[in-house]
Scaffold this motif. Structure first.
Motif, PDB file in Angstrom:
ATOM      1  N   SER A 196      79.567 -46.832  33.542  1.00 11.58           N
ATOM      2  CA  SER A 196      80.627 -45.844  33.766  1.00 11.58           C
ATOM      3  C   SER A 196      80.697 -44.920  32.551  1.00 11.58           C
ATOM      4  O   SER A 196      80.448 -45.330  31.410  1.00 11.58           O
ATOM      5  N   PRO A 256      68.221 -52.472  36.047  1.00 11.74           N
ATOM      6  CA  PRO A 256      67.861 -52.008  34.711  1.00 11.74           C
ATOM      7  C   PRO A 256      67.434 -53.178  33.829  1.00 11.74           C
ATOM      8  O   PRO A 256      67.866 -54.313  34.065  1.00 11.74           O
ATOM      9  N   GLY A 287      94.798 -46.773  26.153  1.00 15.70           N
ATOM     10  CA  GLY A 287      95.441 -46.723  27.460  1.00 15.70           C
ATOM     11  C   GLY A 287      94.380 -46.617  28.546  1.00 15.70           C
ATOM     12  O   GLY A 287      93.192 -46.794  28.276  1.00 15.70           O
ATOM     13  N   VAL A 288      94.831 -46.276  29.763  1.00 14.49           N
ATOM     14  CA  VAL A 288      93.900 -46.162  30.894  1.00 14.49           C
ATOM     15  C   VAL A 288      93.420 -44.714  30.981  1.00 14.49           C
ATOM     16  O   VAL A 288      94.225 -43.803  31.230  1.00 14.49           O
ATOM     17  N   GLU A 321      72.947 -55.103  19.158  1.00 12.62           N
ATOM     18  CA  GLU A 321      72.396 -53.889  18.538  1.00 12.62           C
ATOM     19  C   GLU A 321      73.115 -53.632  17.220  1.00 12.62           C
ATOM     20  O   GLU A 321      74.335 -53.790  17.114  1.00 12.62           O
ATOM     21  N   HIS A 359      76.950 -52.686  17.457  1.00 14.69           N
ATOM     22  CA  HIS A 359      77.393 -51.920  18.638  1.00 14.69           C
ATOM     23  C   HIS A 359      78.632 -52.623  19.167  1.00 14.69           C
ATOM     24  O   HIS A 359      78.667 -53.847  19.280  1.00 14.69           O
ATOM     25  N   SER A 367      70.091 -45.739  28.205  1.00 17.09           N
ATOM     26  CA  SER A 367      68.859 -46.218  28.825  1.00 17.09           C
ATOM     27  C   SER A 367      69.013 -46.435  30.327  1.00 17.09           C
ATOM     28  O   SER A 367      68.027 -46.640  31.023  1.00 17.09           O
ATOM     29  N   THR A 417      78.493 -45.455  23.134  1.00 19.48           N
ATOM     30  CA  THR A 417      77.148 -45.684  23.688  1.00 19.48           C
ATOM     31  C   THR A 417      76.257 -44.471  23.385  1.00 19.48           C
ATOM     32  O   THR A 417      76.721 -43.331  23.379  1.00 19.48           O
ATOM     33  N   ILE A 443      85.125 -57.419  24.756  1.00 23.00           N
ATOM     34  CA  ILE A 443      85.857 -56.176  24.471  1.00 23.00           C
ATOM     35  C   ILE A 443      86.769 -55.737  25.615  1.00 23.00           C
ATOM     36  O   ILE A 443      87.851 -55.222  25.386  1.00 23.00           O
ATOM     37  N   ALA A 444      86.342 -55.963  26.860  1.00 24.00           N
ATOM     38  CA  ALA A 444      87.141 -55.454  27.987  1.00 24.00           C
ATOM     39  C   ALA A 444      88.105 -56.503  28.541  1.00 24.00           C
ATOM     40  O   ALA A 444      88.899 -56.199  29.432  1.00 24.00           O
TER      41      ALA A 444
END
Ligand SMILES: Cc1cc2nc3c(=O)[nH]c(=O)nc-3n(C[C@H](O)[C@H](O)[C@H](O)COP(=O)(O)OP(=O)(O)OC[C@H]3O[C@@H](n4cnc5c(N)ncnc54)[C@H](O)[C@@H]3O)c2cc1C
Length: 419
Positions: free
Chosen positions: A107, A283, A165-166, A292, A374, A102, A116, A49-50
């Protein structure tokens, strides 16, 4: 350029350029020059995705908390701030967030961009707390979006999957600080779950059910209960036949509970109880993959029962399976858009070839329950199926078209699942 990886290490970003700008002007210049550009947050997503085929911008240097408005009960942060730092600041000031995921390591902008969520029948996904956003769009201009002003468009703006956008600044709703105590119960039988599923999910502010599927039971039930400072809320020793744990637990068998937030009913601040994992510790398992699926709440029990029929195929590949509830919202690309849902979260061992084989089977078993994936985790569902869950997708496409007509912020993931 040395290639960068995501948190889990299962994805190497393909971007040819990696930027860590230090000023708004620098971001604007990068965006104006780039052919294709994406932003990464704390890199906790498990899929592409990123990623970007050209440039990636990381806002690691944008980690300041900008202002707190006590009257309006809002906080404004820069686009790279993590929940961990934000919550410490808020607690110092006597404020809190209404819910967390969780882990506090992610970020805020990255989490909100993918809807999320934490858990709780009455708790919406984290994106629902966003009140305003400053975004550098494809032409390099800074656009301010406000929940109160942009009304309908707003619902498309927040869960943007990074395609608008950013996001350089974000304003969030906050609430007065509160205390939470956390209890873990062990060995909940399916017959009790069948009879009391709604009561169990509503038995605390935030509830998580965990099973490894090694045994035919829910291994752990985590209850996070709001309480007052000096009170260990009303201590219960039994939850529908499940007994209270005798010491702190980790949701993954065999991993040290020191990584987890305090349990055993000891009251503590919200940010040190709502996430399962502590900021200064690893974590989850660290060596893992995640998937998910979110399903309309009315199918909760049937979906759990359907998965139960696959437990022998799932268990050997699994660290743990967690079930959580999320309240509905109005955000176009939220899996909980206008529907209360239950999340079926699977933390896998790092065995992608095997996981990839079992995911289509899980998706088939969950198909009658309208399971939607998800956005930040691993799935194999065809794009047509994913798109079928989002009635506001045409409006979202129009929104992107308006702010980014040439598709500068679109990557392969966005082109596949959105366009
Ligand atoms: C151990 C672990 C536990 C997790 N627990 C939960 C959980 O409890 N609940 C849950 O729902 N999910 C959970 N997740 C998934 C995670 O919350 C999402 O993948 C989330 O998107 C990660 O945020 P990030 O900042 O790491 O984003 P990244 O993976 O870096 O990016 C995600 C998206 O946000 C966009 N983005 C990030 N920053 C910006 C910005 N400044 N401007 C524009 N776009 C931006 C990116 O382009 C991308 O589309 C977990 C993941 C891990 C690894």
């Amino acid at each position: 350029m040395e290639k960068q990886k995501n948190w889990a290490g299962n994805l190497i970003y393909q971007a040819r350029q990696w930027h860590e700008p230090a000023s708004i002007e620098e971001i604007q210049a990068i965006v104006r020059q780039a052919n294709k550009v994406r932003v990464v947050g704390s890199r906790h997503s498990f899929n592409e995705i990123a990623d970007s085929e050209d440039a990636i911008i990381s806002l690691v240097r944008f980690n300041r908390i900008l202002s707190l408005d006590r009257q309006q009960q809002t906080v404004t942060i820069e686009g790279g701030v993590r929940y961990g730092e934000l919550s410490a600041f808020l607690q110092d000031q006597g404020f809190a967030l209404s819910n967390m995921a969780s882990l506090p390591h992610i970020s805020v902008v990255g989490a909100c961009a993918t809807a999320t969520h934490g858990s709780g029948d009455r708790n919406q996904c984290l994106s629902s707390s966003v009140k305003a956003m400053s975004v550098i769009t494809a032409d390099g201009e800074l656009v301010n979006f406000f929940r109160d002003k942009h009304k309908e468009e707003w619902n498309g703006v927040v869960v943007s999957l990074g395609a608008l956008g950013v996001v350089t600044e974000l304003t969030l709703d906050i609430v007065p600080s509160y205390q939470v105590s956390q209890y873990v119960f062990e060995h909940l039988s399916f017959s009790e779950l069948e009879q009391h599923v709604d009561d169990i999910f509503s038995s605390a502010y935030s509830v998580s059910l965990f099973t490894t599927w090694q045994e035919d039971e829910i291994n752990q039930v985590w209850l996070k209960q709001i309480c007052s400072e000096d009170e260990s809320s009303d201590v219960r020793t039994d939850l529908y036949g499940a007994s209270s744990a005798k010491k702190n637990s980790h949701p993954i068998m065999g991993v040290n509970a020191v990584n987890c937030t305090e349990q055993m009913g000891v009251p503590g601040p919200w940010f040190d109880r709502l996430p399962h994992f502590r900021l200064d510790f690893m974590p989850s398992s660290g060596s893992e993959l995640q998937s998910e699926y979110l399903i309309p709440r009315e199918y909760a029990l049937e979906a759990i029962q359907a998965l139960r029929t696959m437990r022998h195929e799932i268990a050997p590949l699994l660290h743990t399976n967690e079930f959580r509830t999320v309240a509905k919202d109005d955000l176009w690309l939220s899996p909980s858009y206008q529907q209360d849902v239950m999340g079926i979260h699977l933390t896998w061992k790092d065995k992608w070839e095997d996981v990839q084989r079992v995911l289509p089977q899980i998706e088939a078993v969950l198909k009658p329950f309208q399971a939607r994936p998800h956005w930040g985790k691993l799935f194999t569902m065809p794009k047509e199926r994913v798109q079928s869950f989002y009635e506001k997708l045409p409006a979202f496409r129009q929104l992107l078209q308006a702010y980014d007509p040439k598709g500068k912020f679109r990557n392969a993931f966005i082109n596949t699942y959105i366009f």
